[in-house]
Design an enzyme around this catalytic site. Structure first.
Site, PDB file in Angstrom:
ATOM      1  CG  HIS A 121      85.776  79.933  92.727  1.00 40.20           C
ATOM      2  ND1 HIS A 121      84.786  80.717  93.289  1.00 40.20           N
ATOM      3  CD2 HIS A 121      85.119  79.017  91.966  1.00 40.20           C
ATOM      4  CE1 HIS A 121      83.597  80.291  92.880  1.00 40.20           C
ATOM      5  NE2 HIS A 121      83.774  79.253  92.093  1.00 40.20           N
ATOM      6  CG  ASN A 244      74.955  85.168 104.599  1.00 46.38           C
ATOM      7  OD1 ASN A 244      74.783  86.375 104.750  1.00 46.38           O
ATOM      8  ND2 ASN A 244      75.472  84.652 103.495  1.00 46.38           N
TER       9      ASN A 244
END
Ligand code: APR
Length: 280
Positions: A121, A244
């Site tokens: 990104h 996570n």
């Protein structure tokens, strides 16, 4: 996170030779870098990041979007790599064929010891012309006497130079003009609706296709096509280990789900994989 899960993930990591570490915003959360989904602060509270991070928003109001990214960039410069970044660097040092793929636009992997992550990104530190794409220098936010920090130098000391910078303007800010064509300079990040850089995407797909373990860290796995990288690895038979604190759409394809923050889980994983090493 429980003992047996950590032990299993450690066994998978110790057996790997070509791991991929795939990271998202959760990787930098403990460094204090806000995600798009975190509440915004100050005058940015009334803006939705998903609406600022678009080509249309920049065309409509370049100063608003440039100012917002400058605020983010300064926040990142004040942040420090956390123990999770250092654990990723320890994995890469132990296994030289490791490929780190990140969706993050900060430079905390580099400063944490991974010199060249694959950036899906883009970067907050690589502005370019919005018309001709010529790379543009970073705006100077250092006192004139200080050496400007090199982007991606991987060697910035703790409490980087910017912590001594004067308080910078926070709000809409006109972007600089391109030295070649005069068009506004834009942040070097991938906006919603834009294609990913093709070389980075190709490198990521190739690494995921050839890896023997994929470690996915701190990503909601909601933003495509980046979110497909773990799926590529899983489809080709590589075990996927997820770090996570909460479940994600990737849970079902993971060999092991380690529930917890990256800054705690990753150092524990390195210790589980190589208990005799001093790293991690
Ligand atoms: N350790 C690990 N994971 C964490 C931590 C932590 N300390 N804190 C939060 N997380 C997890 C959250 O549970 C969530 O699943 O990190 C994830 C962050 O998700 P997103 O904010 O959606 O970030 P990401 O997946 O990187 O988003 C992808 O979308 O915001 C755009 O372009 C931006 O690159 C970004 C892309």
């Amino acid at each position: 996170m429980t003992g047996p899960e950590l032990a299993e993930a450690g066994r998978l990591l110790a057996a790997a030779r070509r791991p991929v570490v795939f990271t998202g915003a959760g990787m930098s959360a403990e460094s204090g870098v806000p995600t798009f989904r975190d509440a915004q602060t100050g005058l940015w509270q009334r803006y939705d990041p998903q609406e600022l991070a678009t080509p249309a928003a920049f065309r409509a109001d370049p100063a608003l979007v440039w100012g917002w990214y400058e605020t983010r960039r300064r926040g990142v410069r004040r942040a420090l790599p956390n123990p999770g970044h250092r654990a990723v660097a320890a994995i890469a040092a132990r296994l030289p064929e490791t490929v780190v793929i990140t969706q993050n636009v900060d430079d905390l992997h580099e400063r944490g010891g991974v010199p060249a992550p694959v950036r899906l990104h883009g970067s907050l530190f690589a502005p370019r012309c919005s018309a001709c794409a010529r790379p543009a220098p970073l705006p100077s936010d250092l006192p004139p006497s200080a050496d400007p920090p090199e982007p991606h130098d991987g060697a910035e000391p703790h409490g980087g130079a910017e912590s001594h910078a004067p308080e910078a303007h926070d709000g809409p800010l006109d972007p600089p003009a391109c030295a070649d064509c005069g068009a506004p300079v834009r942040p070097g990040v991938v906006w919603f609706g834009e294609a990913l850089p093709s070389a980075a995407l190709a490198a990521a797909v190739e690494a995921a296709s050839g890896c023997d373990l994929l470690l996915t860290v701190g990503t909601s796995a909601l933003v495509h096509p980046a979110a497909e990288i773990p799926l590529v690895a899983a489809r080709l038979g590589a075990p996927v280990v997820q770090v996570n604190p909460v479940p994600t759409p990737l849970d079902a394809i993971c060999a092991v789900n380690l529930r917890g923050p990256a800054g705690e889980v990753l150092p524990a994983l390195v210790r589980a994989a190589w208990p005799d090493d001093a790293v991690g």
